[in-house]
Design a protein around this motif. Structure first.
Motif, PDB file in Angstrom:
ATOM      1  N   LYS A  28       0.854  -1.197   0.000  1.00  0.00           N
ATOM      2  CA  LYS A  28       0.000   0.000   0.000  1.00  0.00           C
ATOM      3  C   LYS A  28       0.888   1.245   0.000  1.00  0.00           C
ATOM      4  O   LYS A  28       1.820   1.367   0.773  1.00  0.00           O
ATOM      5  CB  LYS A  28      -0.899  -0.008   1.224  1.00  0.00           C
ATOM      6  CG  LYS A  28      -1.866   1.151   1.262  1.00  0.00           C
ATOM      7  CD  LYS A  28      -2.790   1.023   2.458  1.00  0.00           C
ATOM      8  CE  LYS A  28      -3.529   2.265   2.746  1.00  0.00           C
ATOM      9  NZ  LYS A  28      -4.597   2.691   2.076  1.00  0.00           N
ATOM     10  N   GLY A  29       0.607   2.178  -0.888  1.00  0.00           N
ATOM     11  CA  GLY A  29       1.372   3.410  -0.989  1.00  0.00           C
ATOM     12  C   GLY A  29       2.568   3.307  -1.920  1.00  0.00           C
ATOM     13  O   GLY A  29       3.201   4.308  -2.212  1.00  0.00           O
ATOM     14  N   TYR A  67       5.288   8.664   0.340  1.00  0.00           N
ATOM     15  CA  TYR A  67       4.621   9.933   0.619  1.00  0.00           C
ATOM     16  C   TYR A  67       4.301  10.676  -0.678  1.00  0.00           C
ATOM     17  O   TYR A  67       3.231  11.272  -0.817  1.00  0.00           O
ATOM     18  CB  TYR A  67       5.490  10.795   1.548  1.00  0.00           C
ATOM     19  CG  TYR A  67       4.795  12.044   2.014  1.00  0.00           C
ATOM     20  CD1 TYR A  67       3.621  11.981   2.748  1.00  0.00           C
ATOM     21  CD2 TYR A  67       5.306  13.292   1.707  1.00  0.00           C
ATOM     22  CE1 TYR A  67       2.974  13.127   3.169  1.00  0.00           C
ATOM     23  CE2 TYR A  67       4.665  14.452   2.125  1.00  0.00           C
ATOM     24  CZ  TYR A  67       3.504  14.355   2.860  1.00  0.00           C
ATOM     25  OH  TYR A  67       2.865  15.490   3.274  1.00  0.00           O
ATOM     26  N   ASN A  69       3.677   9.284  -3.549  1.00  0.00           N
ATOM     27  CA  ASN A  69       2.512   8.586  -4.111  1.00  0.00           C
ATOM     28  C   ASN A  69       1.235   9.038  -3.418  1.00  0.00           C
ATOM     29  O   ASN A  69       0.206   9.243  -4.061  1.00  0.00           O
ATOM     30  CB  ASN A  69       2.681   7.065  -3.971  1.00  0.00           C
ATOM     31  CG  ASN A  69       3.544   6.474  -5.054  1.00  0.00           C
ATOM     32  OD1 ASN A  69       3.347   6.730  -6.231  1.00  0.00           O
ATOM     33  ND2 ASN A  69       4.536   5.695  -4.654  1.00  0.00           N
ATOM     34  N   HIS A  70       1.303   9.206  -2.100  1.00  0.00           N
ATOM     35  CA  HIS A  70       0.137   9.691  -1.344  1.00  0.00           C
ATOM     36  C   HIS A  70      -0.252  11.102  -1.802  1.00  0.00           C
ATOM     37  O   HIS A  70      -1.427  11.386  -2.027  1.00  0.00           O
ATOM     38  CB  HIS A  70       0.449   9.682   0.154  1.00  0.00           C
ATOM     39  CG  HIS A  70      -0.527  10.448   0.968  1.00  0.00           C
ATOM     40  ND1 HIS A  70      -1.805   9.993   1.225  1.00  0.00           N
ATOM     41  CD2 HIS A  70      -0.427  11.663   1.570  1.00  0.00           C
ATOM     42  CE1 HIS A  70      -2.448  10.887   1.946  1.00  0.00           C
ATOM     43  NE2 HIS A  70      -1.632  11.917   2.175  1.00  0.00           N
ATOM     44  N   LEU A  71       0.749  11.984  -1.926  1.00  0.00           N
ATOM     45  CA  LEU A  71       0.457  13.357  -2.364  1.00  0.00           C
ATOM     46  C   LEU A  71      -0.164  13.371  -3.756  1.00  0.00           C
ATOM     47  O   LEU A  71      -1.116  14.121  -4.005  1.00  0.00           O
ATOM     48  CB  LEU A  71       1.736  14.199  -2.355  1.00  0.00           C
ATOM     49  CG  LEU A  71       2.320  14.531  -0.991  1.00  0.00           C
ATOM     50  CD1 LEU A  71       3.647  15.256  -1.143  1.00  0.00           C
ATOM     51  CD2 LEU A  71       1.342  15.345  -0.162  1.00  0.00           C
ATOM     52  N   THR A  72       0.377  12.560  -4.656  1.00  0.00           N
ATOM     53  CA  THR A  72      -0.151  12.518  -6.020  1.00  0.00           C
ATOM     54  C   THR A  72      -1.581  11.996  -6.036  1.00  0.00           C
ATOM     55  O   THR A  72      -2.439  12.546  -6.729  1.00  0.00           O
ATOM     56  CB  THR A  72       0.741  11.639  -6.919  1.00  0.00           C
ATOM     57  OG1 THR A  72       2.058  12.191  -6.917  1.00  0.00           O
ATOM     58  CG2 THR A  72       0.220  11.579  -8.336  1.00  0.00           C
ATOM     59  N   SER A  73      -1.843  10.937  -5.273  1.00  0.00           N
ATOM     60  CA  SER A  73      -3.202  10.376  -5.282  1.00  0.00           C
ATOM     61  C   SER A  73      -4.184  11.271  -4.534  1.00  0.00           C
ATOM     62  O   SER A  73      -5.365  11.299  -4.865  1.00  0.00           O
ATOM     63  CB  SER A  73      -3.211   8.970  -4.685  1.00  0.00           C
ATOM     64  OG  SER A  73      -2.850   9.000  -3.325  1.00  0.00           O
ATOM     65  N   THR A  74      -3.726  12.030  -3.555  1.00  0.00           N
ATOM     66  CA  THR A  74      -4.613  12.888  -2.769  1.00  0.00           C
ATOM     67  C   THR A  74      -4.831  14.257  -3.415  1.00  0.00           C
ATOM     68  O   THR A  74      -5.954  14.742  -3.490  1.00  0.00           O
ATOM     69  CB  THR A  74      -4.048  13.094  -1.344  1.00  0.00           C
ATOM     70  OG1 THR A  74      -3.838  11.814  -0.757  1.00  0.00           O
ATOM     71  CG2 THR A  74      -4.997  13.903  -0.489  1.00  0.00           C
ATOM     72  N   TYR A  75      -3.736  14.871  -3.886  1.00  0.00           N
ATOM     73  CA  TYR A  75      -3.821  16.253  -4.378  1.00  0.00           C
ATOM     74  C   TYR A  75      -3.675  16.389  -5.886  1.00  0.00           C
ATOM     75  O   TYR A  75      -3.858  17.479  -6.419  1.00  0.00           O
ATOM     76  CB  TYR A  75      -2.770  17.126  -3.674  1.00  0.00           C
ATOM     77  CG  TYR A  75      -2.968  17.170  -2.187  1.00  0.00           C
ATOM     78  CD1 TYR A  75      -4.015  17.883  -1.627  1.00  0.00           C
ATOM     79  CD2 TYR A  75      -2.111  16.479  -1.348  1.00  0.00           C
ATOM     80  CE1 TYR A  75      -4.213  17.909  -0.258  1.00  0.00           C
ATOM     81  CE2 TYR A  75      -2.299  16.504   0.020  1.00  0.00           C
ATOM     82  CZ  TYR A  75      -3.345  17.214   0.562  1.00  0.00           C
ATOM     83  OH  TYR A  75      -3.530  17.239   1.918  1.00  0.00           O
ATOM     84  N   ALA A  79      -0.045  18.788  -6.261  1.00  0.00           N
ATOM     85  CA  ALA A  79       1.241  18.242  -5.796  1.00  0.00           C
ATOM     86  C   ALA A  79       2.300  18.420  -6.875  1.00  0.00           C
ATOM     87  O   ALA A  79       3.457  18.734  -6.584  1.00  0.00           O
ATOM     88  CB  ALA A  79       1.088  16.768  -5.435  1.00  0.00           C
TER      89      ALA A  79
END
Length: 171
Positions: A28-29, A67, A69-75, A79
């Motif tokens: 995950k991530g 992190y 990957n998280h920023l790209t998927s969230t923002y 991002a």
């Protein structure tokens, strides 16, 4: 230069998953996109070059990529805009810093592999040297750097550095 590695990994997280992996082996991530593959490649090669230093840096790179990957998927694009802005500022600082403090162009213009792959690891090694990591290696590297600087200065008709000066600092 090392300030640009994390932005490069951020841009790589925009790619779709490049390898179809079963759910059981997917972390995950860390989907197998270009950013993750680059981080794993950098980490693996750094560990091969200097096992302890590379082993200490690998979790930082992999964690940073998770992190990113998280920023790209969230923002999404936001991002990317931030990463692109920081990337541009870092490159400008790189050229200004080299021009003001070294009086020469960054290594990017001499050797792309050295600039993109080795420079981030060199900065990491400098951090470790500051904390006392492998003083004999630091001494050998400082001597080699001093030799290269003196050869460069000789071609420019400048005075050589004395043996007590390293990286522009006298001891």
């Amino acid at each position: 230069m090392s300030l640009n590695l994390e932005k490069q990994l951020q841009f790589g997280t925009n790619t779709p998953s490049l390898l179809p992996l079963p759910e059981a082996v997917t972390i995950k991530g860390l989907p197998p996109n270009l950013g993750t593959i680059a981080a794993v490649s950098y980490s693996s090669l750094y560990v091969l070059m200097e096992p302890v230093a590379g082993g200490l840096l690998a979790p930082v790179l992999i964690g940073g990529t998770a992190y990113a990957n998280h920023l790209t998927s969230t923002y999404g694009a936001t991002a990317n805009y931030w990463a692109l802005t920081l990337h541009a500022i870092s490159w400008i600082a790189q050229f200004v810093g080299h021009g003001m403090f070294e009086g020469r162009a960054p290594a990017l213009l001499d050797n792309l592999v050295q600039a993109v792959f080795l420079a981030p690891f060199f900065v990491w090694m400098e951090v470790l040297f500051f904390f006392g990591y492998r003083p004999e290696l630091k001494q050998r590297l400082d001597q080699a750097v001093r030799k290269d600087i003196n050869a460069y200065r000789k071609t420019k008709g400048l005075a050589e550095l004395n043996s007590g000066a390293e990286n522009g600092k006298a001891h």
